[in-house]
Design an enzyme around this catalytic site. Structure first.
Site, short mmCIF file in Angstrom:
data_model
loop_
_atom_site.label_atom_id
_atom_site.label_comp_id
_atom_site.label_asym_id
_atom_site.label_seq_id
_atom_site.Cartn_x
_atom_site.Cartn_y
_atom_site.Cartn_z
N SER A 139 11.53 55.22 7.35
CA SER A 139 11.45 55.70 8.73
C SER A 139 12.77 56.39 9.13
CB SER A 139 11.16 54.50 9.64
OG SER A 139 11.43 54.79 10.97
N ARG B 116 3.52 49.96 13.78
CA ARG B 116 4.32 48.84 13.27
C ARG B 116 4.78 47.94 14.40
NH1 ARG B 116 8.98 51.69 10.60
NH2 ARG B 116 9.77 49.60 10.22
N LYS C 266 13.72 60.92 8.97
CA LYS C 266 14.22 61.65 10.15
C LYS C 266 15.58 62.28 9.87
CE LYS C 266 13.17 57.96 12.51
NZ LYS C 266 12.92 56.88 13.42
N HIS D 165 24.12 57.68 11.90
CA HIS D 165 22.96 56.98 12.44
C HIS D 165 23.27 55.50 12.52
CE1 HIS D 165 18.75 56.14 13.26
NE2 HIS D 165 18.93 55.05 12.52
N ASP E 180 6.18 59.41 11.39
CA ASP E 180 6.96 58.24 11.81
C ASP E 180 6.57 57.82 13.23
OD1 ASP E 180 9.10 56.26 11.40
OD2 ASP E 180 10.00 57.31 13.08
N1 URA Z 1 14.88 52.59 13.37
C1 URA Z 1 13.96 53.50 12.93
O1 URA Z 1 14.09 54.69 13.18
N2 URA Z 1 12.93 53.03 12.20
C2 URA Z 1 12.75 51.75 11.89
O2 URA Z 1 11.80 51.41 11.22
C3 URA Z 1 13.70 50.81 12.37
C4 URA Z 1 14.76 51.27 13.10
#
Ligand code: URA
Length: 432
Positions: free
Chosen positions: A183, A168, A187, A82, A161
């Protein structure tokens, strides 16, 4: 439980209990708490923080707000990577095939780009016919068969999220380590892989401005991942200049193909080899990172990594002739060179500005509804520390519509050129 009491507690700098965090996420996902109350709590978290226990609880609550993918029917260790987001970041497109060619399975769920950062799905969709939306059974079958699949995240994965991130985004509450860590990790954990390699970027084009902030974010995510039984590693990398040379969807696919053919840009190739060596070692496919690197170099040299990309594109309905001959990828009607007005050395190449400019000509989205033009973007001819002569090409712009003079001026200003020599910045700040 009254939500206003939870807001007040965080406003006073106190920790929230596991029950309070669970209640927040369950009730908000169900639509039982209004956005204005959650906004107030988010701002209190931005200002007063959360400790590791609270952040882990938040991650778990978010992860369980929707489906949790079960990859146990895929044989062997499954890996994922990621990136916290950057400009020109096409790592998955080259790294996935490289590790799969070394026998390690990558089962990856990716996202779309928003703002100045690109998204892997948009890049893959510049390949004619490529289908990013496989059902779970097909996804698992493909990973078992060829060792690699990249798909879009289903709406049922971490719905909390989706709601929280949208809120946000419009309440100035993105920049918070506990909120970003929960967040991202909710995932990654819901996506079910055994090994997670995080590329946490810092600098002009990244969420985290300094390497120290990036380390703090990475350490939080590593502790959450490891405490929940996933082997989690991170690399801290520089996003002050774009990664590689291409910014824009089809242009980045082409650059990933070039890399798999062994002639990609130096920085991008280095990042793929470094991330790949972490994944191979953590998956147990290599004794150490040095040996892993040699394995990865070998699959580039013998063409098997490129063959994996081909196999994935074929399995997902894409046109493999565009992989065999990247000239068949979408091509812009206009390619305009941008020339340097001075002689000197490139000191800065402002990633955020370049990403935003590419987005403005159609390579990305300012809002979720915006259409992407796959063929457009910017290809850098000069990178940081390169020498530039007056009149030399700094970059090529691939475009559909005429470019305004202000846009071109902004692009030129994205290159900071100084008379004195500049040393090449380190791409990798730290491995954790
Ligand atoms: N990427 C994400 O998936 N969430 C965040 O809060 C910031 C970057």
């Amino acid at each position: 439980m009254r939500f206003v009491d939870i807001i007040e507690k965080k406003r006073e700098g106190c920790g929230l209990s596991t029950e309070e965090i669970r209640y927040w996420i369950q009730a908000y996902t169900a639509g039982d708490i209004p956005d204005y109350q959650v906004s107030a709590l988010l701002m209190a978290i931005v200002l007063n923080g959360m400790d590791l226990r609270e952040t882990t609880d938040l991650t778990m609550a978010m992860m369980h707000s929707g489906d949790v993918v079960d990859l146990s029917s895929i044989d062997g260790v499954k890996v994922d990577k990621h990136s916290t987001g950057g400009v020109g970041d096409k790592t998955t497109l080259a790294l996935g095939p490289m590790v799969a060619a070394c026998g390690v399975k990558m089962a990856k769920m990716s996202g779309r780009g928003l703002g100045h950062t690109g998204g892997t799905l948009d890049k893959l969709e510049s390949i004619r016919g490529f289908n990013c939306f496989l059902d779970q059974e097909t996804f698992i079958r493909q990973v078992n068969a060829i060792g690699l699949a990249v798909i879009g995240q289903s709406d049922r994965l971490v719905p909390a999220d989706k709601k929280l991130y949208a809120l946000r985004d419009v309440t100035a509450t993105v920049a918070s380590i506990p909120l970003i860590a929960s967040s991202i990790m909710s995932k990654k954990l819901a996506a079910g892989t055994d090994v997670i390699d995080l590329d946490v970027k810092y600098g002009d084009g990244a969420f985290m401005q300094t390497p120290q902030e990036a380390v703090a974010l990475a350490e939080t995510m590593i502790q959450i991942g490891n405490s929940l039984g996933r082997r989690t590693r991170a690399m801290i990398t520089d996003m002050n200049e774009p990664l590689g040379r291409a910014i824009g969807n089809a242009l980045e696919v082409r650059e990933a193909i070039d890399t798999l053919r062994g002639h990609g840009p130096e920085d991008f190739t280095e990042l793929c080899l470094t991330a790949g060596s972490v994944l191979l070692t953590e998956a147990g496919a290599s004794e150490d990172r040095e040996k892993a690197r040699k394995q990865l170099e070998a699959v580039i040299a013998d063409g098997s990594a490129l063959e994996k990309l081909r196999a994935m594109v074929k399995a997902q309905g894409g046109d493999v002739s565009q992989i065999d001959d990247p000239d068949r990828l979408p091509k812009a009607d206009h390619v305009t060179p941008v020339l340097s007005r001075t002689t000197g050395y490139v000191k800065e190449l402002r990633a955020m500005r370049l990403g935003t400019l590419a987005m403005q000509i159609g390579a990305g989205r300012a809002t979720k509804e915006d259409e992407i033009w796959p063929e457009v973007g910017i290809v850098l001819n000069k990178k940081v520390a390169d020498k530039v002569e007056k009149g030399e090409i700094l970059a090529w712009v691939h475009h559909r519509k005429p470019l305004g003079s202000q846009w071109l001026k902004a692009l030129e200003d994205g290159f900071v050129i100084v008379p004195e020599k500049v040393s090449r910045p380190d791409l990798i700040y730290k491995m954790l």
